[in-house]
Design a protein around this motif. Structure first.
Motif, PDB file in Angstrom:
ATOM      1  N   LEU A 192       1.081 -34.710   1.270  1.00 47.99           N
ATOM      2  CA  LEU A 192       2.575 -34.893   1.556  1.00 47.99           C
ATOM      3  C   LEU A 192       2.948 -36.260   2.304  1.00 47.99           C
ATOM      4  N   PRO A 193       3.798 -37.053   2.244  1.00 43.44           N
ATOM      5  CA  PRO A 193       4.386 -38.154   3.035  1.00 43.44           C
ATOM      6  C   PRO A 193       4.552 -37.494   4.573  1.00 43.44           C
ATOM      7  N   LEU A 194       4.610 -38.243   5.555  1.00 43.97           N
ATOM      8  CA  LEU A 194       4.960 -37.816   6.974  1.00 43.97           C
ATOM      9  C   LEU A 194       6.639 -37.560   6.723  1.00 43.97           C
ATOM     10  N   THR A 195       7.420 -38.225   5.839  1.00 42.83           N
ATOM     11  CA  THR A 195       8.889 -38.159   6.082  1.00 42.83           C
ATOM     12  C   THR A 195       9.248 -36.611   5.533  1.00 42.83           C
ATOM     13  N   LYS A 196       8.131 -36.237   4.550  1.00 35.18           N
ATOM     14  CA  LYS A 196       8.585 -34.872   4.032  1.00 35.18           C
ATOM     15  C   LYS A 196       8.314 -33.753   5.243  1.00 35.18           C
ATOM     16  N   LEU A 197       7.132 -34.036   5.857  1.00 39.20           N
ATOM     17  CA  LEU A 197       6.634 -33.141   6.772  1.00 39.20           C
ATOM     18  C   LEU A 197       7.726 -33.077   7.893  1.00 39.20           C
ATOM     19  N   PHE A 198       8.182 -34.253   8.449  1.00 40.88           N
ATOM     20  CA  PHE A 198       8.843 -34.319   9.691  1.00 40.88           C
ATOM     21  C   PHE A 198      10.346 -33.631   9.041  1.00 40.88           C
ATOM     22  N   MET A 199      10.925 -33.677   7.993  1.00 47.08           N
ATOM     23  CA  MET A 199      11.916 -33.161   7.327  1.00 47.08           C
ATOM     24  C   MET A 199      11.965 -31.761   7.428  1.00 47.08           C
ATOM     25  N   ALA A 200      10.675 -31.212   7.021  1.00 42.57           N
ATOM     26  CA  ALA A 200      10.520 -29.729   7.115  1.00 42.57           C
ATOM     27  C   ALA A 200      10.628 -29.120   8.455  1.00 42.57           C
ATOM     28  N   ILE A 201       9.850 -29.889   9.486  1.00 40.94           N
ATOM     29  CA  ILE A 201      10.207 -29.523  10.945  1.00 40.94           C
ATOM     30  C   ILE A 201      11.721 -29.556  11.172  1.00 40.94           C
ATOM     31  N   HIS A 202      12.555 -30.500  10.836  1.00 42.73           N
ATOM     32  CA  HIS A 202      14.015 -30.759  11.094  1.00 42.73           C
ATOM     33  C   HIS A 202      14.584 -29.378  10.765  1.00 42.73           C
ATOM     34  N   LEU A 203      14.379 -29.228   9.296  1.00 43.45           N
ATOM     35  CA  LEU A 203      15.220 -28.089   8.731  1.00 43.45           C
ATOM     36  C   LEU A 203      14.851 -26.793   9.358  1.00 43.45           C
ATOM     37  N   LEU A 204      13.495 -26.585   9.528  1.00 46.77           N
ATOM     38  CA  LEU A 204      13.216 -24.982  10.428  1.00 46.77           C
ATOM     39  C   LEU A 204      13.665 -25.010  11.620  1.00 46.77           C
ATOM     40  N   THR A 205      13.740 -26.064  12.484  1.00 49.88           N
ATOM     41  CA  THR A 205      14.003 -25.871  13.862  1.00 49.88           C
ATOM     42  C   THR A 205      15.484 -25.758  13.991  1.00 49.88           C
ATOM     43  N   GLN A 206      16.248 -26.481  13.178  1.00 50.03           N
ATOM     44  CA  GLN A 206      17.798 -26.903  13.198  1.00 50.03           C
ATOM     45  C   GLN A 206      18.573 -25.668  12.651  1.00 50.03           C
ATOM     46  N   SER A 207      17.936 -25.019  11.960  1.00 53.83           N
ATOM     47  CA  SER A 207      18.630 -24.079  10.925  1.00 53.83           C
ATOM     48  C   SER A 207      19.013 -22.702  11.917  1.00 53.83           C
ATOM     49  N   LYS A 208      20.178 -22.261  11.959  1.00 50.60           N
ATOM     50  CA  LYS A 208      20.571 -21.306  12.769  1.00 50.60           C
ATOM     51  C   LYS A 208      20.334 -19.787  12.361  1.00 50.60           C
ATOM     52  N   THR A 209      20.249 -19.574  11.053  1.00 47.25           N
ATOM     53  CA  THR A 209      19.996 -18.338  10.410  1.00 47.25           C
ATOM     54  C   THR A 209      18.826 -18.148   9.549  1.00 47.25           C
ATOM     55  N   GLY A 210      17.925 -19.401   9.611  1.00 46.05           N
ATOM     56  CA  GLY A 210      16.680 -19.158   9.065  1.00 46.05           C
ATOM     57  C   GLY A 210      16.759 -20.036   7.614  1.00 46.05           C
ATOM     58  N   LEU A 211      15.395 -20.016   7.054  1.00 44.92           N
ATOM     59  CA  LEU A 211      15.508 -20.949   5.982  1.00 44.92           C
ATOM     60  C   LEU A 211      14.186 -20.444   5.129  1.00 44.92           C
ATOM     61  N   SER A 212      14.289 -20.110   3.856  1.00 45.98           N
ATOM     62  CA  SER A 212      13.495 -19.483   3.087  1.00 45.98           C
ATOM     63  C   SER A 212      12.373 -20.358   2.572  1.00 45.98           C
ATOM     64  N   ALA A 213      11.311 -20.097   2.092  1.00 49.76           N
ATOM     65  CA  ALA A 213      10.436 -21.097   1.480  1.00 49.76           C
ATOM     66  C   ALA A 213      11.096 -21.628   0.120  1.00 49.76           C
ATOM     67  N   MET A 214      11.738 -20.812  -0.618  1.00 51.28           N
ATOM     68  CA  MET A 214      12.384 -21.378  -1.787  1.00 51.28           C
ATOM     69  C   MET A 214      13.343 -22.341  -1.596  1.00 51.28           C
ATOM     70  N   GLU A 215      14.364 -22.297  -0.344  1.00 50.88           N
ATOM     71  CA  GLU A 215      15.277 -23.093   0.028  1.00 50.88           C
ATOM     72  C   GLU A 215      14.620 -24.477   0.414  1.00 50.88           C
ATOM     73  N   LEU A 216      13.373 -24.331   1.281  1.00 49.92           N
ATOM     74  CA  LEU A 216      12.465 -25.311   1.867  1.00 49.92           C
ATOM     75  C   LEU A 216      12.135 -26.270   0.543  1.00 49.92           C
ATOM     76  N   LYS A 217      11.663 -25.571  -0.605  1.00 47.72           N
ATOM     77  CA  LYS A 217      11.084 -26.172  -1.697  1.00 47.72           C
ATOM     78  C   LYS A 217      12.119 -27.215  -2.304  1.00 47.72           C
ATOM     79  N   ARG A 218      13.229 -26.656  -2.326  1.00 46.85           N
ATOM     80  CA  ARG A 218      14.474 -27.259  -2.928  1.00 46.85           C
ATOM     81  C   ARG A 218      14.960 -28.653  -2.100  1.00 46.85           C
TER      82      ARG A 218
END
Length: 315
Positions: free
Chosen positions: A81-107
């Motif tokens: 995967l490109p680094l932009t997607k890896l960094f986006m995954a870190i951003h989404l998981l750390t900034q989410s207040k109520t959690g993020l499922s693997a399915m939502e991360l996939k989308r």
């Protein structure tokens, strides 16, 4: 009524993230700085000079000619995967207040489910290992918790099939405000188990408050003070000041897990609990969550799928 300064602090918006890490070059530069904060050092010979190959994105030591990529020997090793997607995954998981499922991360990332699951659980494992290194102290509210419900026709209450036991602990400061929490899956509420958990996760000179569950007596020691509050199974005690924050955190985490994930297996529950603990324990600086976890990721050895499946479930 005054606003909670931590809750209403300035966050790290998606627009700011794109400004900082929206291109592969920006991600590469940030990753290099996090991996080599004092400048490049060859891991084979210790040389400090290097060159970057033009045909492939590899760093080459000028002394021993050792070649490696920016992500080799890190948590992201071998990913395509490109680094932009890896960094986006870190951003989404750390900034989410109520959690993020693997399915939502996939989308959100535009990848297949298996890839999203692996990325998420690698980052969650890094969160768990980081938080496990830091014990909690001060005034600690302690409680026993179960994840999972009664199976039809099965036993009810403690020991019911399908329930996973875990310990919930919330550390308070002198003003009675929660500062850190820790939730660890255990193999049962036995005195030896709780004593080992306390030895690993509770600092000396800590005041521990729990209900009258017999196994919690084992947290007491020469340098730890234990106070028991007899509840007798009275639900009205849920609002008791001695259990206010630990019960609040348990409710918040359970509601979030049920809302974001349809089903969680017992062997993966420790990482999901660690996700909420990590965000809560680092909530005082939301803008530092991404670089803080990224720095942990570049120092974490590769974690292939087989290791994710076999990771230690007990904390």
């Amino acid at each position: 009524m005054a606003k909670n300064q931590v809750q209403f602090q300035q966050g790290y918006s998606l627009f700011e993230f794109m400004d900082d890490f929206g291109t592969e070059d920006k991600c590469e530069q940030a990753l290099f700085n996090w991996r080599f904060p004092a400048g490049y050092v060859c891991r084979d010979c210790g040389n400090t000079t290097y060159c970057q190959l033009k045909c492939r994105k590899l760093l080459q030591c000028n002394c021993c000619v050792h070649q490696h990529s920016l992500i080799s020997e890190t948590l992201f090793s071998s990913t395509k995967l490109p680094l932009t997607k890896l960094f986006m995954a870190i951003h989404l998981l750390t900034q989410s207040k109520t959690g993020l499922s693997a399915m939502e991360l996939k989308r959100q990332l535009g990848v297949n489910y298996d890839t999203a699951w692996k990325i998420k659980h690698k980052l969650l494992q890094a969160m768990k290992e980081t938080d496990d290194k830091t014990p909690i102290g001060g005034i600690v509210q302690l409680d026993d918790v179960y994840w999972g419900g009664e199976r039809r026709g099965g036993k009810r209450g403690r020991g019911a099939a399908g329930k996973t036991p875990f310990v919930a602990a919330v550390a308070l400061n002198e003003q009675g405000h929660p500062v850190r929490m820790k939730m660890s899956v255990v193999d049962g509420f036995k005195s030896t188990t709780i004593a080992q958990w306390s030895q690993r996760h509770i600092k000396p000179e800590t005041k521990i408050i729990s209900d009258s569950l017999a196994c919690f007596r084992s947290v007491a020691s020469k340098d730890k003070h234990h106070f028991r509050v007899v509840t007798g199974g009275n639900l009205d005690m849920l609002d008791h000041p001695n259990f206010k924050w630990v019960n609040t955190m348990i409710g918040n985490v359970k509601n979030s897990l049920r809302g974001s994930c349809h089903s969680i297996g017992a062997k993966h529950l420790p990482r999901h609990l660690a996700e909420y603990c990590y965000r809560f324990n680092n909530r005082f600086e939301l803008r530092q969550l991404l670089p803080r976890l990224a720095k942990v990721a570049v120092k974490t050895p590769p974690m292939p799928y087989r290791l994710l499946r076999l990771a230690d479930v007990y904390g």
